[in-house]
Design an enzyme around this catalytic site. Structure first.
Site, PDB file in Angstrom:
ATOM      1  CE1 TYR A 122      -3.000  -3.232   1.085  1.00  0.00           C
ATOM      2  CE2 TYR A 122      -3.964  -1.982   0.108  1.00  0.00           C
ATOM      3  CZ  TYR A 122      -3.953  -2.724   0.295  1.00  0.00           C
ATOM      4  OH  TYR A 122      -5.058  -4.407   0.367  1.00  0.00           O
ATOM      5  CE  LYS A 168       0.236 -18.629  -0.991  1.00  0.00           C
ATOM      6  NZ  LYS A 168      -0.392 -19.762  -0.893  1.00  0.00           N
ATOM      7  CG  ASP A 202      -3.465 -20.265   0.401  1.00  0.00           C
ATOM      8  OD1 ASP A 202      -2.668 -19.885   1.035  1.00  0.00           O
ATOM      9  OD2 ASP A 202      -3.280 -20.342  -0.930  1.00  0.00           O
ATOM     10  CG  ASP A 226      -8.095  -3.918   1.679  1.00  0.00           C
ATOM     11  OD1 ASP A 226      -9.328  -3.788   2.481  1.00  0.00           O
ATOM     12  OD2 ASP A 226      -7.430  -3.228   0.924  1.00  0.00           O
ATOM     13  CG  ASP A 230     -14.286  -6.294   2.348  1.00  0.00           C
ATOM     14  OD1 ASP A 230     -13.412  -5.450   3.071  1.00  0.00           O
ATOM     15  OD2 ASP A 230     -14.051  -5.343   1.232  1.00  0.00           O
TER      16      ASP A 230
END
Ligand code: NAI
Ligand code: MG
Length: 334
Positions: A122, A168, A202, A226, A230
């Protein structure tokens, strides 16, 4: 009196912020609201999506309530949200997700997402060459330490039992590997009373949908936080239920996790719950804890009485739902 900077922004931002301000006014007269411009609406008026006066006001106020902005596709424009996070050093993004309504076929969820808020992908640092684009993704020890420490402090203060580090590092061995090793070090020293867990991003996404009870507090890097917040919001009923706080050592900005939702903007149907709950988080932060609890209770009791918002199949638009919450708060106070 506490000074609150209010940034309605774009799309449904002004609609949900109006609701949250009405709820805050119903529960306390300790707040003074000062409005400022941000986003495309600010650009239209003063030629900048993040005017200097807005940043100045954010710095002067005790806290802030922000709606949402619509992003620009222009390469030249820095995101106003990334700007205020950076300029005010709001390094932690705290996103609690829990069910306010029991929805058929969905598991219950009570997860607090702690997202690194200053680096990772970001930074909007992207370079073209003749074959494509390279994007800089930076992970530092200092930022990793400060967010893991924040997650540990939060968990200890809020009687949480476990922290899961989501990453990850099987692919991003150096960068995510650094984040995980900082997590292991700090959990072994400062977070000994808590259970330390790890999950690849994942499979974490799948589990947040199928078995969210496996998570308590999650600490993760910027992009994963982020996206996963959601995903978690979806499990709880949708983005209309997910509040968020951007926190630094000095400043703070509270907002719904959602964006400007242009598909429903201007229709008066947006669910204001996320922004109302962001207002409650702000009150907690300002140490108005009873008032924060009263807001959460009023929201819960509104849903429990069957007053559902349209995003979950109910009949209440933004104003109708807000009126029920405000009425409960006023009744409680009388
Ligand atoms: P979004 O979060 O605005 O909406 C995603 C979906 O959820 C839409 O179908 C929307 O109708 C629904 N939704 C969101 N909030 C809702 C609410 N309170 N009540 C009922 N339904 C709700 O994300 P989207 O559509 O990907 O982005 C729209 C714009 O918002 C873009 O320009 C994006 O860049 C911007 N954005 C801004 C953010 C911010 O200001 N912090 C955060 C996320 C996106
Ligand atoms: Mg988001």
């Amino acid at each position: 009196m506490k000074r609150i900077c209010v940034l309605p922004g774009d799309g449904i931002g002004p609609e949900v912020v109006e609701s949250a301000v009405a709820v805050l006014k119903a529960v306390t007269d300790e707040l003074e609201f000062e409005y400022a411009e941000i986003g495309q609406s600010a650009f239209g008026k003063v030629g900048s999506t993040m005017p200097d006066e807005t940043l100045d006001l954010l710095r002067k106020c005790d806290s802030a309530l922000f709606g949402a902005v619509t992003s620009s596709d222009s390469m030249a424009d820095a995101s106003p949200v990334l700007r205020f996070r950076k300029e005010l050093d709001l390094f932690a993004n705290l996103r609690p997700v829990k069910n306010y309504v029991k929805l058929a076929g969905r598991p219950s969820i009570d997860v607090v997402m702690v997202r690194e808020n200053t680096e990772g992908l970001y930074t909007q640092n992207e370079q073209y060459d003749d074959k494509g684009v390279t994007t800089l993704r930076r992970v530092t020890r200092a930022a990793s330490e400060r967010i893991v420490r924040f997650a540990i402090d939060y968990s200890l203060k809020n009687a949480r039992k476990s922290i899961c580090c989501v990453h990850k590092s099987n692919v991003l061995r150096a960068s995510d590997g650094l984040f995980v090793s900082v997590f292991r070090e700090l959990m072994a020293s400062e977070g000994r009373e808590l259970e330390a867990r790890e999950q690849l991003v994942d499979s974490a996404a799948m589990k947040l949908v199928n078995s969210p009870h496996e998570f308590d507090v999650v600490v993760t890097l910027n992009l994963y936080g982020d996206i996963l917040s959601d995903v978690a919001a979806g499990t709880a009923g949708g983005l209309g239920f997910a509040p968020s706080g951007n926190l630094g050592k000095v400043h703070s900005v509270f907002e719904p996790a959602h964006g400007s939702a242009l598909d429903i903007a201007g229709k008066a149907v947006a669910n204001p719950t996320a922004t109302i709950l962001a207002g409650a988080m702000m009150l907690d932060h300002l140490k108005l804890r009873n008032e924060a609890a009263m807001i959460r209770q009023a929201v819960k009791s509104t849903y429990d009485s069957g007053h559902l918002t349209m995003d979950i199949g109910g009949r209440h638009g933004t104003k109708g739902f807000t009126e029920h919450v405000v009425r409960r708060l006023k009744r409680g106070a009388s």
